[in-house]
Design an enzyme around this catalytic site. Structure first.
Site, short mmCIF file in Angstrom:
data_model
loop_
_atom_site.label_atom_id
_atom_site.label_comp_id
_atom_site.label_asym_id
_atom_site.label_seq_id
_atom_site.Cartn_x
_atom_site.Cartn_y
_atom_site.Cartn_z
CB CYS A 1 42.08 37.03 47.93
SG CYS A 1 40.47 36.87 47.16
CG HIS B 1 42.04 34.97 51.65
ND1 HIS B 1 41.03 35.88 51.83
CD2 HIS B 1 41.78 34.35 50.47
CE1 HIS B 1 40.20 35.83 50.80
NE2 HIS B 1 40.64 34.89 49.96
CG ASN C 1 36.99 34.92 49.28
OD1 ASN C 1 37.52 35.93 49.71
ND2 ASN C 1 37.52 34.19 48.31
O1 UT7 Z 1 39.99 33.96 47.37
C1 UT7 Z 1 40.49 33.72 46.11
C2 UT7 Z 1 40.77 32.34 45.90
N1 UT7 Z 1 39.61 31.57 45.55
C3 UT7 Z 1 39.52 30.35 45.98
O2 UT7 Z 1 40.33 29.97 46.79
C4 UT7 Z 1 38.49 29.43 45.45
C5 UT7 Z 1 39.11 28.12 45.20
N2 UT7 Z 1 38.20 27.12 44.70
C6 UT7 Z 1 37.24 26.55 45.46
O3 UT7 Z 1 37.07 26.90 46.61
C7 UT7 Z 1 36.44 25.42 44.87
O4 UT7 Z 1 37.01 25.03 43.65
C8 UT7 Z 1 34.95 25.78 44.66
C9 UT7 Z 1 34.25 25.86 46.00
C10 UT7 Z 1 34.83 27.07 43.91
C11 UT7 Z 1 34.26 24.66 43.86
O5 UT7 Z 1 34.41 23.43 44.49
P1 UT7 Z 1 34.87 22.16 43.64
O6 UT7 Z 1 34.86 21.02 44.57
O7 UT7 Z 1 36.17 22.49 42.98
O8 UT7 Z 1 33.69 21.99 42.61
P2 UT7 Z 1 33.73 22.06 41.01
O9 UT7 Z 1 33.94 23.44 40.54
O10 UT7 Z 1 34.62 21.00 40.51
O11 UT7 Z 1 32.21 21.66 40.68
C12 UT7 Z 1 31.68 20.37 41.04
C13 UT7 Z 1 30.24 20.31 40.61
C14 UT7 Z 1 30.02 20.74 39.15
O12 UT7 Z 1 29.01 19.90 38.60
P3 UT7 Z 1 29.41 18.67 37.64
O13 UT7 Z 1 30.16 19.30 36.50
O14 UT7 Z 1 30.28 17.79 38.48
O15 UT7 Z 1 28.08 18.11 37.29
C15 UT7 Z 1 29.48 22.13 39.27
O16 UT7 Z 1 28.65 22.49 38.21
O17 UT7 Z 1 29.44 21.20 41.40
C16 UT7 Z 1 28.68 22.06 40.54
N3 UT7 Z 1 28.51 23.34 41.20
C17 UT7 Z 1 27.51 23.61 42.04
N4 UT7 Z 1 26.47 22.87 42.48
C18 UT7 Z 1 25.62 23.43 43.37
C19 UT7 Z 1 29.32 24.43 41.11
N5 UT7 Z 1 28.84 25.41 41.88
C20 UT7 Z 1 27.72 24.92 42.49
C21 UT7 Z 1 26.80 25.46 43.41
N6 UT7 Z 1 25.78 24.68 43.84
N7 UT7 Z 1 26.93 26.71 43.92
#
Ligand code: UT7
Length: 323
Positions: free
Chosen positions: A113, A250, A280
């Site tokens: 990225c 980005h 993204n």
């Molecule tokens: O460009 C390269 C750089 N990449 C990035 O900058 C990405 C950086 N990270 C992020 O943007 C965020 O961490 C994400 C958007 C990927 C995830 O958001 P988060 O608030 O960190 O969520 P999480 O991974 O902690 O997941 C929270 C919950 C989990 O469920 P439990 O364990 O709390 O029951 C996940 O299983 O959300 C669940 N989950 C989803 N639910 C519905 C994860 N993906 C999804 C989904 N739909 N697509």
């Protein structure tokens, strides 16, 4: 002093738009979750005939038109991509051929990225060293091809597209009032390679592999790394956020950008955000967003613009330009 001036910008998106509602038919997710956590509402997905190469060529032609230049004026083509058409040759050589350019150099840069910031920095250095007079710097990706469409934690985040800058060598005074790239900084810390990677490759699995990410881990580092490198670039240029009209980040996640804006004490309205409709697009996201803001009249000639990115590796960086 030689400056690399942004003569023209252009971008290209695949025809097909995939909304959050469309994705929720494939994996267990919802428009509400995706919008709330990321700000993404839709993304473009490449169809069968559309590839990184074809998107890059389309964006380049638009950037050349915008610059009022012909392909033959270009003597260096750089494509920042992690999703090349083939493992080799470089997609940049294919773009060069499609544009009918038979002189100069062409190569790819792979910093995920952060690729576009790496490519801009490389092009600027080579232009200053006298290696090239006019460069096409392109960010182009088809991440949809390396997504695991069964993994809801990643497949909802990415999209396809391309953006291009035409940079030309111009005489400047060596002051911040110059047009062109004013300062940049690129960084990497490979200890975090396993936080965002592709689980395949020619030398290991002999396959392309799928994108894997520990999203929360990436998020944790993003705001700090990005804000620190932006500060570094502003310090190098002897300027402050108050003097900069536009921030073109980005586009990974709206919440990351809000965090960076807050840390810098900059109003969010000065951040160009296209993540809602592009998702993204990795190395393509900065030139795509830049093009949108130039064409809708937000970014004007003479204004200072700070670009930044963070991605797999980890890699991160920032580049300051007077447009
Ligand atoms: O460009 C390269 C750089 N990449 C990035 O900058 C990405 C950086 N990270 C992020 O943007 C965020 O961490 C994400 C958007 C990927 C995830 O958001 P988060 O608030 O960190 O969520 P999480 O991974 O902690 O997941 C929270 C919950 C989990 O469920 P439990 O364990 O709390 O029951 C996940 O299983 O959300 C669940 N989950 C989803 N639910 C519905 C994860 N993906 C999804 C989904 N739909 N697509």
């Amino acid at each position: 002093m030689i400056r690399s001036v942004i003569k023209g910008v252009g971008s290209a998106l695949p025809e097909r738009v995939m909304t959050n509602a469309d994705i929720s038919k494939i994996v267990d997710t919802s428009d509400e979750w995706i919008t709330e956590r990321t700000g993404i509402r839709a993304r473009h997905i490449a169809g069968e005939g559309e590839t990184t190469r074809s998107l890059a060529v389309m964006a380049s032609r638009k950037a050349l038109d915008h610059a009022g230049m012909r392909p033959n004026d270009i003597d260096m083509v750089i494509v920042a991509t992690s999703t090349p058409d083939n493992t080799f040759p470089a997609t940049a050589t294919m773009v060069q051929a499609d544009l009918g350019i038979q002189h100069g150099a062409a190569f790819d840069i792979q910093a995920v990225c952060t690729g576009f910031v790496y490519a801009l920095t490389t092009a600027d250095s080579l232009i200053k060293a006298g290696q090239a007079k006019a460069a096409l710097v392109i960010g182009a990706e088809t991440f949809s091809r390396i997504l695991d469409w069964n993994d809801r934690t990643t497949c909802v985040l990415f999209g396809d597209g391309a953006g291009a800058f035409v940079l030309t060598a111009e005489e400047g005074e060596g002051a911040n009032s110059d047009q062109g790239l004013l300062a940049s900084k690129i960084r990497a810390d490979g200890r975090y390679a396993d936080k965002l990677y592709v689980d395949g490759g020619p030398s290991t699995t002999k396959t392309v592999g799928y994108l894997r990410m520990e999203g929360r881990e990436v998020f944790k580092h993003a705001v700090n790394n990005i804000a620190t490198v932006m500060d570094d670039v502003m310090r190098r240029a002897g300027t402050t956020a108050n003097d900069i009209q536009w921030f073109v980040p980005h586009q990974a996640n709206r919440r990351i950008l809000e965090g960076v804006a807050k840390k810098l004490g900059v109003d969010e309205s000065r951040f160009v955000m296209t993540v809602a409709y592009h998702g993204n697009t990795s190395a393509a996201s900065i030139p795509l967003a830049f093009d949108v803001a130039v064409k809708d009249g937000r970014i004007e000639r003479g204004q200072m613009v700070l670009m930044e990115a963070m991605g797999g590796g980890f890699t991160w960086g920032a580049a300051l330009a007077r447009y």
